[in-house]
Design an enzyme around this catalytic site. Structure first.
Site, PDB file in Angstrom:
ATOM      1  N   THR A  35      87.040  -3.295   8.284  1.00 45.89           N
ATOM      2  CA  THR A  35      86.010  -3.962   9.074  1.00 45.89           C
ATOM      3  C   THR A  35      86.541  -4.126  10.484  1.00 45.89           C
ATOM      4  O   THR A  35      87.741  -4.369  10.673  1.00 45.89           O
ATOM      5  CB  THR A  35      85.662  -5.346   8.494  1.00 45.89           C
ATOM      6  OG1 THR A  35      84.912  -6.092   9.452  1.00 45.89           O
ATOM      7  CG2 THR A  35      86.908  -6.138   8.153  1.00 45.89           C
ATOM      8  N   CYS A  62      81.137  -1.440  14.315  1.00 42.51           N
ATOM      9  CA  CYS A  62      80.932  -2.233  13.105  1.00 42.51           C
ATOM     10  C   CYS A  62      80.776  -1.242  11.972  1.00 42.51           C
ATOM     11  O   CYS A  62      80.025  -0.264  12.101  1.00 42.51           O
ATOM     12  CB  CYS A  62      79.703  -3.120  13.232  1.00 42.51           C
ATOM     13  SG  CYS A  62      79.277  -3.956  11.688  1.00 42.51           S
TER      14      CYS A  62
END
Length: 242
Positions: free
Chosen positions: A89, A202
């Protein structure tokens, strides 16, 4: 019986969200299979955390709790035999330094493979889309700038849209055509400001956008991170640490 080619074990800190962690698992294994053929797959140890808890800490600004929790999980991955660890992430790279200091194996930063590809393409100015934390704080954008890449981010109202779509749609498995069009408009605006490419900062945005959806060259941090991790497993490179 032929000898089996040895592979390094990859440790994944995942679950943030599990939607993108599943893509990591798929992409790493597909690259290994495409490279070696047959029944080869990557040795992977996955720790999928409870994202609801992480989100609660994010909303509180309790980065110290996030750093402690993920550092403990990284140590568990090392104890399980991981030769290299990845935080699957972008946002949690805010605590990258804490995690890297907690283990004795390399932690491959998510920006490293993307920066390498940007350099190869001669791109020096990017549009960067990510969570509000990643766009408004400098723990990721400064890494790109230090590498000589100028970073453009959406304006305040556009950042609200990008962040909302990530947390309220993509992280929950919802892919909305209206949201895609909003992202396309935001990217077009950044292109008009001189962005030469768009970086999907992202790991969930790849669920919404493909290269065919945007006019700029697109660099997907999740896919590039996964590819670099597969190469680590294949012993084709040595993981770099920022």
């Amino acid at each position: 019986m032929s000898d089996i080619i040895p592979l390094r074990t990859i440790g994944l800190l995942g679950g943030m969200s599990w939607e993108s962690s599943a893509l990591y698992y798929r992409d790493i294994n597909q690259h290994v299979r495409n490279t070696l053929g047959g029944l080869y797959s990557a040795p992977i140890v996955l720790d999928s955390v409870n994202f609801a808890q992480m989100d609660a800490w994010l909303r509180m600004g309790a980065w110290e709790h996030i750093a402690h929790h993920l550092s403990q999980r990284a140590q568990a991955l090392e104890g399980a035999g991981a030769h290299c660890i990845a935080i699957a992430t972008n946002t949690m790279h805010k605590v990258y330094a804490h995690i890297a200091a907690a283990v004795n194996v390399p932690v491959l930063h998510i920006a490293t493979p993307t920066i390498a590809q940007l350099r190869n393409a001669g791109i020096t100015r990017i549009a960067f889309l990510g969570t509000r934390y990643s766009m408004e704080q400098d723990f990721l954008t400064q890494v790109y700038r230090t590498a000589g890449v100028d970073v453009l981010v959406p304006n305040a109202s556009e950042r609200d849209v990008v962040h909302h779509v990530i947390f309220n749609e993509l992280c929950q498995g919802v892919v909305n055509d209206t949201s895609r069009k909003q992202y396309q408009t935001i990217i077009a605006s950044l292109a008009a400001q001189g962005a030469q490419a768009v970086v999907l900062g992202c790991t969930e945005i790849t669920l919404l956008l493909s290269a065919e959806d945007v006019s700029l060259p697109m660099f997907d941090t999740a896919a590039l991170h996964a590819r670099a991790l597969a190469d680590v497993a294949l012993m084709l490179n040595t993981p770099e640490v920022i």
